[in-house]
Design a protein around this motif. Structure first.
Motif, short mmCIF file in Angstrom:
data_model
loop_
_atom_site.label_atom_id
_atom_site.label_comp_id
_atom_site.label_asym_id
_atom_site.label_seq_id
_atom_site.Cartn_x
_atom_site.Cartn_y
_atom_site.Cartn_z
N GLY A 193 0.98 -1.28 -0.24
CA GLY A 193 0.07 0.02 0.20
C GLY A 193 0.69 1.07 0.10
O GLY A 193 0.49 2.20 -0.60
N LEU A 194 2.09 1.07 0.66
CA LEU A 194 2.84 2.55 0.90
C LEU A 194 2.98 2.70 -0.52
O LEU A 194 2.88 3.83 -1.38
N ALA A 195 4.10 1.99 -1.73
CA ALA A 195 4.46 1.69 -2.10
C ALA A 195 3.24 2.54 -3.66
O ALA A 195 4.20 3.19 -4.76
N GLU A 196 1.59 2.08 -3.46
CA GLU A 196 1.08 1.62 -4.69
C GLU A 196 0.87 3.69 -4.35
O GLU A 196 0.39 4.31 -5.00
N HIS A 197 1.02 3.74 -2.72
CA HIS A 197 0.89 5.47 -2.65
C HIS A 197 1.91 6.53 -3.09
O HIS A 197 1.92 7.53 -3.99
N ILE A 198 2.96 6.17 -3.01
CA ILE A 198 4.63 6.63 -3.88
C ILE A 198 4.05 6.67 -4.97
O ILE A 198 4.17 7.62 -5.90
N ARG A 199 3.92 5.38 -5.65
CA ARG A 199 3.38 5.65 -6.79
C ARG A 199 2.41 6.75 -7.65
O ARG A 199 2.94 6.98 -8.66
N ALA A 200 1.46 6.68 -6.78
CA ALA A 200 0.23 7.60 -7.30
C ALA A 200 0.48 9.05 -7.00
O ALA A 200 -0.32 9.69 -7.55
N SER A 201 0.86 8.70 -5.55
CA SER A 201 0.51 10.78 -5.61
C SER A 201 1.76 11.37 -6.04
O SER A 201 2.26 12.25 -5.54
N HIS A 202 3.57 10.43 -6.00
CA HIS A 202 4.75 11.11 -6.22
C HIS A 202 5.58 10.47 -7.36
O HIS A 202 6.92 10.50 -7.57
N GLY A 203 4.77 9.79 -7.98
CA GLY A 203 5.42 9.80 -9.14
C GLY A 203 6.61 8.73 -9.22
O GLY A 203 7.79 8.47 -9.60
N SER A 204 6.25 7.61 -7.78
CA SER A 204 7.73 6.72 -7.53
C SER A 204 8.63 6.90 -6.82
O SER A 204 9.55 6.21 -6.76
N ASP A 205 8.89 8.16 -6.88
CA ASP A 205 9.69 9.21 -5.82
C ASP A 205 10.03 9.50 -4.49
O ASP A 205 8.69 10.27 -3.60
N PRO A 206 10.11 8.22 -3.63
CA PRO A 206 9.68 8.76 -2.18
C PRO A 206 10.09 10.07 -1.71
O PRO A 206 10.13 10.65 -1.10
N MET A 207 11.97 10.96 -2.27
CA MET A 207 11.93 11.72 -2.02
C MET A 207 11.41 12.42 -2.13
O MET A 207 11.15 13.97 -1.50
N SER A 208 10.00 12.86 -3.09
CA SER A 208 9.32 13.39 -3.28
C SER A 208 8.39 14.10 -2.20
O SER A 208 8.10 15.57 -1.70
N LEU A 209 7.99 13.04 -1.63
CA LEU A 209 6.53 12.94 -0.61
C LEU A 209 8.29 13.59 1.28
O LEU A 209 7.18 14.25 1.59
N LEU A 210 9.19 13.24 0.95
CA LEU A 210 9.49 13.33 2.39
C LEU A 210 10.68 14.79 1.97
O LEU A 210 11.21 14.97 3.25
N SER A 211 10.58 15.60 0.60
CA SER A 211 11.28 16.62 0.79
C SER A 211 10.29 17.96 1.25
O SER A 211 11.03 18.92 1.19
N GLN A 212 8.69 17.55 1.08
CA GLN A 212 8.27 18.23 1.58
C GLN A 212 8.28 19.10 2.87
O GLN A 212 9.34 18.78 3.41
N GLU A 213 7.35 20.61 3.53
CA GLU A 213 7.73 20.56 4.78
C GLU A 213 7.10 19.99 5.85
O GLU A 213 7.02 18.93 5.53
N MET A 214 7.92 20.34 6.91
CA MET A 214 8.21 18.73 7.88
C MET A 214 6.49 18.12 8.21
O MET A 214 6.23 17.14 7.94
#
Length: 213
Positions: free
Chosen positions: A88-109
DNA sequence: ACCCAGGTGTTTC
DNA sequence: GAAACACATGGG
Protein backbone atom coordinates in the motif's frame (compact mmCIF):
# COMPACT_ATOMS: atom_id res chain seq x y z
CA UNK A 1 20.97 13.04 35.26
CA UNK A 2 20.26 15.50 32.45
CA UNK A 3 20.02 14.80 28.74
CA UNK A 4 23.51 16.03 27.88
CA UNK A 5 25.06 13.93 30.63
CA UNK A 6 23.22 10.82 29.49
CA UNK A 7 24.17 11.47 25.87
CA UNK A 8 27.84 11.73 26.80
CA UNK A 9 27.74 8.58 28.92
CA UNK A 10 26.05 6.55 26.20
CA UNK A 11 28.53 7.76 23.60
CA UNK A 12 31.35 6.15 25.53
CA UNK A 13 29.48 2.86 25.87
CA UNK A 14 27.97 2.08 22.47
CA UNK A 15 28.82 2.24 18.79
CA UNK A 16 26.35 3.79 16.40
CA UNK A 17 28.11 2.92 13.16
CA UNK A 18 25.88 1.21 10.60
CA UNK A 19 22.80 1.52 12.77
CA UNK A 20 20.32 1.67 9.90
CA UNK A 21 22.05 0.47 6.73
CA UNK A 22 20.25 0.94 3.42
CA UNK A 23 20.78 1.54 -0.27
CA UNK A 24 17.75 3.75 -0.79
CA UNK A 25 15.01 5.76 0.95
CA UNK A 26 12.43 3.18 -0.12
CA UNK A 27 14.43 0.42 1.55
CA UNK A 28 14.37 2.42 4.80
CA UNK A 29 10.59 2.81 4.49
CA UNK A 30 10.09 -0.92 3.98
CA UNK A 31 12.45 -1.69 6.87
CA UNK A 32 10.59 0.74 9.12
CA UNK A 33 7.37 -1.21 8.67
CA UNK A 34 9.06 -4.59 8.90
CA UNK A 35 10.81 -3.78 12.18
CA UNK A 36 7.59 -3.00 14.04
CA UNK A 37 7.57 -5.29 17.09
CA UNK A 38 10.23 -7.44 15.41
CA UNK A 39 13.96 -8.11 15.90
CA UNK A 40 16.18 -6.42 13.33
CA UNK A 41 17.84 -9.71 12.33
CA UNK A 42 14.51 -10.87 10.88
CA UNK A 43 14.12 -7.56 9.06
CA UNK A 44 17.50 -8.00 7.40
CA UNK A 45 16.54 -11.47 6.26
CA UNK A 46 13.35 -10.22 4.65
CA UNK A 47 15.04 -7.18 3.09
CA UNK A 48 17.57 -9.59 1.56
CA UNK A 49 14.78 -11.70 0.06
CA UNK A 50 12.98 -8.64 -1.25
CA UNK A 51 16.19 -7.33 -2.79
CA UNK A 52 16.86 -10.67 -4.48
CA UNK A 53 13.30 -10.61 -5.84
CA UNK A 54 13.80 -7.09 -7.20
CA UNK A 55 11.06 -5.73 -4.93
CA UNK A 56 13.03 -2.98 -3.18
CA UNK A 57 11.70 -0.74 -5.90
CA UNK A 58 8.54 1.33 -5.69
CA UNK A 59 6.96 0.26 -8.98
CA UNK A 60 7.98 -3.39 -8.68
CA UNK A 61 6.59 -3.47 -5.12
CA UNK A 62 3.39 -1.70 -6.12
CA UNK A 63 2.79 -4.29 -8.80
CA UNK A 64 3.92 -7.34 -6.83
CA UNK A 65 1.82 -10.45 -6.29
CA UNK A 66 0.23 -10.17 -2.81
CA UNK A 67 0.50 -13.89 -1.97
CA UNK A 68 4.13 -14.08 -3.05
CA UNK A 69 4.92 -10.93 -1.06
CA UNK A 70 3.34 -12.46 2.05
CA UNK A 71 5.63 -15.47 1.81
CA UNK A 72 8.69 -13.24 1.52
CA UNK A 73 7.61 -11.14 4.53
CA UNK A 74 6.65 -14.13 6.72
CA UNK A 75 9.88 -14.32 8.80
CA UNK A 76 9.29 -10.77 10.10
CA UNK A 77 5.98 -11.69 11.73
CA UNK A 78 2.53 -10.07 11.29
CA UNK A 79 3.26 -11.03 7.70
CA UNK A 80 -0.20 -10.58 6.18
CA UNK A 81 -0.71 -7.02 7.41
CA UNK A 82 2.91 -6.03 6.88
CA UNK A 83 2.85 -7.32 3.29
CA UNK A 84 -0.38 -5.45 2.60
CA UNK A 85 0.91 -2.24 4.22
CA UNK A 86 4.24 -2.25 2.41
CA UNK A 87 2.49 -2.75 -0.89
CA UNK A 88 0.00 0.00 0.00
CA UNK A 89 2.87 2.36 0.77
CA UNK A 90 4.42 1.65 -2.63
CA UNK A 91 1.08 2.20 -4.36
CA UNK A 92 0.73 5.54 -2.60
CA UNK A 93 4.19 6.73 -3.65
CA UNK A 94 3.56 5.59 -7.21
CA UNK A 95 0.18 7.31 -7.40
CA UNK A 96 1.01 10.55 -5.57
CA UNK A 97 4.74 11.10 -6.08
CA UNK A 98 5.69 9.63 -9.43
CA UNK A 99 7.27 6.67 -7.62
CA UNK A 100 9.81 9.00 -5.98
CA UNK A 101 9.99 8.65 -2.18
CA UNK A 102 12.02 11.83 -1.86
CA UNK A 103 9.20 13.80 -3.41
CA UNK A 104 7.15 12.87 -0.34
CA UNK A 105 9.95 13.29 2.20
CA UNK A 106 11.26 16.62 0.92
CA UNK A 107 8.05 18.52 1.57
CA UNK A 108 7.78 20.88 4.51
CA UNK A 109 8.21 18.61 7.53
CA UNK A 110 4.73 18.83 9.03
CA UNK A 111 3.18 18.17 5.64
CA UNK A 112 5.42 15.16 5.01
CA UNK A 113 4.70 13.77 8.47
CA UNK A 114 0.95 14.23 8.09
CA UNK A 115 1.00 12.48 4.73
CA UNK A 116 2.97 9.54 6.16
CA UNK A 117 0.55 9.25 9.09
CA UNK A 118 -2.30 8.98 6.62
CA UNK A 119 -0.84 5.77 5.16
CA UNK A 120 -2.11 2.52 6.69
CA UNK A 121 0.50 0.96 8.99
CA UNK A 122 2.45 4.14 9.59
CA UNK A 123 2.04 5.63 13.06
CA UNK A 124 4.08 8.20 15.02
CA UNK A 125 7.22 6.18 15.42
CA UNK A 126 7.35 4.73 11.92
CA UNK A 127 6.64 8.12 10.36
CA UNK A 128 9.46 9.72 12.34
CA UNK A 129 11.89 6.87 11.63
CA UNK A 130 11.18 7.35 7.92
CA UNK A 131 11.60 11.13 8.10
CA UNK A 132 14.87 10.76 10.02
CA UNK A 133 16.56 7.75 8.43
CA UNK A 134 15.19 7.93 4.89
CA UNK A 135 14.69 11.69 4.53
CA UNK A 136 17.49 12.79 6.87
CA UNK A 137 15.04 15.26 8.34
CA UNK A 138 15.52 16.44 11.97
CA UNK A 139 12.71 14.46 13.66
CA UNK A 140 13.49 12.60 16.88
CA UNK A 141 12.10 9.06 17.08
CA UNK A 142 10.51 8.27 20.45
CA UNK A 143 10.48 4.48 20.57
CA UNK A 144 9.12 2.90 23.75
CA UNK A 145 12.76 2.14 24.56
CA UNK A 146 13.57 5.84 24.43
CA UNK A 147 11.04 6.87 27.07
CA UNK A 148 12.02 3.86 29.16
CA UNK A 149 15.67 4.90 29.33
CA UNK A 150 14.87 8.58 29.84
CA UNK A 151 12.49 7.68 32.65
CA UNK A 152 14.83 5.27 34.44
CA UNK A 153 17.75 7.65 34.28
CA UNK A 154 15.61 10.42 35.71
CA UNK A 155 16.07 12.58 32.62
CA UNK A 156 12.40 12.87 31.71
CA UNK A 157 9.49 10.83 33.03
CA UNK A 158 6.63 10.51 30.56
CA UNK A 159 5.31 7.81 28.30
CA UNK A 160 3.46 10.28 26.08
CA UNK A 161 4.99 10.24 22.60
CA UNK A 162 4.60 13.93 21.77
CA UNK A 163 5.74 15.07 25.20
CA UNK A 164 8.95 13.04 25.05
CA UNK A 165 9.61 14.19 21.50
CA UNK A 166 9.13 17.84 22.38
CA UNK A 167 11.39 17.43 25.41
CA UNK A 168 14.29 15.99 23.43
CA UNK A 169 13.90 18.24 20.39
CA UNK A 170 13.73 21.36 22.54
CA UNK A 171 17.02 20.52 24.23
CA UNK A 172 19.16 19.63 21.23
CA UNK A 173 20.14 21.46 18.05
CA UNK A 174 17.82 20.66 15.13
CA UNK A 175 20.28 18.21 13.59
CA UNK A 176 19.21 14.95 11.95
CA UNK A 177 22.56 13.26 12.54
CA UNK A 178 22.45 14.14 16.22
CA UNK A 179 18.90 12.78 16.55
CA UNK A 180 19.84 9.58 14.76
CA UNK A 181 22.89 9.08 16.95
CA UNK A 182 20.99 9.62 20.21
CA UNK A 183 18.18 7.33 19.11
CA UNK A 184 20.59 4.51 18.26
CA UNK A 185 22.40 4.93 21.58
CA UNK A 186 19.18 4.92 23.61
CA UNK A 187 17.81 1.81 21.93
CA UNK A 188 21.06 -0.06 22.46
CA UNK A 189 21.14 0.95 26.12
CA UNK A 190 17.51 -0.05 26.61
CA UNK A 191 18.41 -3.61 25.65
CA UNK A 192 20.69 -3.83 28.66
CA UNK A 193 18.01 -2.72 31.10
CA UNK A 194 16.34 -5.09 33.53
CA UNK A 195 13.03 -6.43 32.30
CA UNK A 196 12.21 -8.48 35.39
CA UNK A 197 8.93 -6.65 35.80
CA UNK A 198 7.43 -3.73 33.95
CA UNK A 199 7.35 -1.90 37.26
CA UNK A 200 11.08 -2.04 37.81
CA UNK A 201 12.31 1.44 37.04
CA UNK A 202 15.65 1.33 38.78
CA UNK A 203 17.68 -1.73 37.91
CA UNK A 204 19.99 -1.80 34.90
CA UNK A 205 20.78 -5.51 35.02
CA UNK A 206 19.33 -7.52 32.20
CA UNK A 207 19.12 -11.00 33.68
CA UNK A 208 19.08 -10.59 37.43
CA UNK A 209 17.25 -7.83 39.20
CA UNK A 210 18.38 -6.48 42.55
CA UNK A 211 15.05 -4.82 43.32
CA UNK A 212 12.41 -7.33 42.30
CA UNK A 213 12.53 -11.00 43.14
C1' DA B 1 6.62 -23.43 28.16
C1' DC B 2 7.22 -19.11 28.61
C1' DC B 3 8.74 -14.01 27.27
C1' DC B 4 10.21 -10.71 24.09
C1' DA B 5 10.99 -8.04 19.71
C1' DG B 6 13.67 -0.82 16.88
C1' DG B 7 4.22 -0.66 16.67
C1' DT B 8 -0.29 0.08 14.59
C1' DG B 9 -5.28 -0.16 14.17
C1' DT B 10 -9.66 -1.58 16.13
C1' DT B 11 -12.69 -2.46 19.77
C1' DT B 12 -14.38 -1.63 24.29
C1' DC B 13 -15.26 0.31 28.66
C1' DG C 1 -9.61 8.95 26.13
C1' DA C 2 -7.30 5.16 28.24
C1' DA C 3 -7.07 0.23 28.19
C1' DA C 4 -7.35 -4.27 26.04
C1' DC C 5 -6.85 -6.87 22.06
C1' DA C 6 -5.32 -8.77 17.39
C1' DC C 7 -1.70 -9.19 14.43
C1' DA C 8 2.57 -13.81 13.89
C1' DT C 9 7.21 -15.45 13.32
C1' DG C 10 11.64 -16.61 15.42
C1' DG C 11 15.09 -16.57 19.08
C1' DG C 12 16.55 -16.93 23.97
Amino acid sequence: MNLDGLFAALRSSYDVDGWWPSDSPFEVMVGAILTQQTAWEQVERVLGSLRAAGLLDVEAMAGSDPRRLEELVRPAGFFRQKARRIRGLAEHIRASHGSDPMSLLSQEMDAARAELLGIDGIGNETADAILLFAGHRPKFVCAVYVSRVLSRTGVFDSSDYDQVQRFVESRLPRDARLYAELYALLVQHARSLCRATPACGRCFLRDRCEFTA
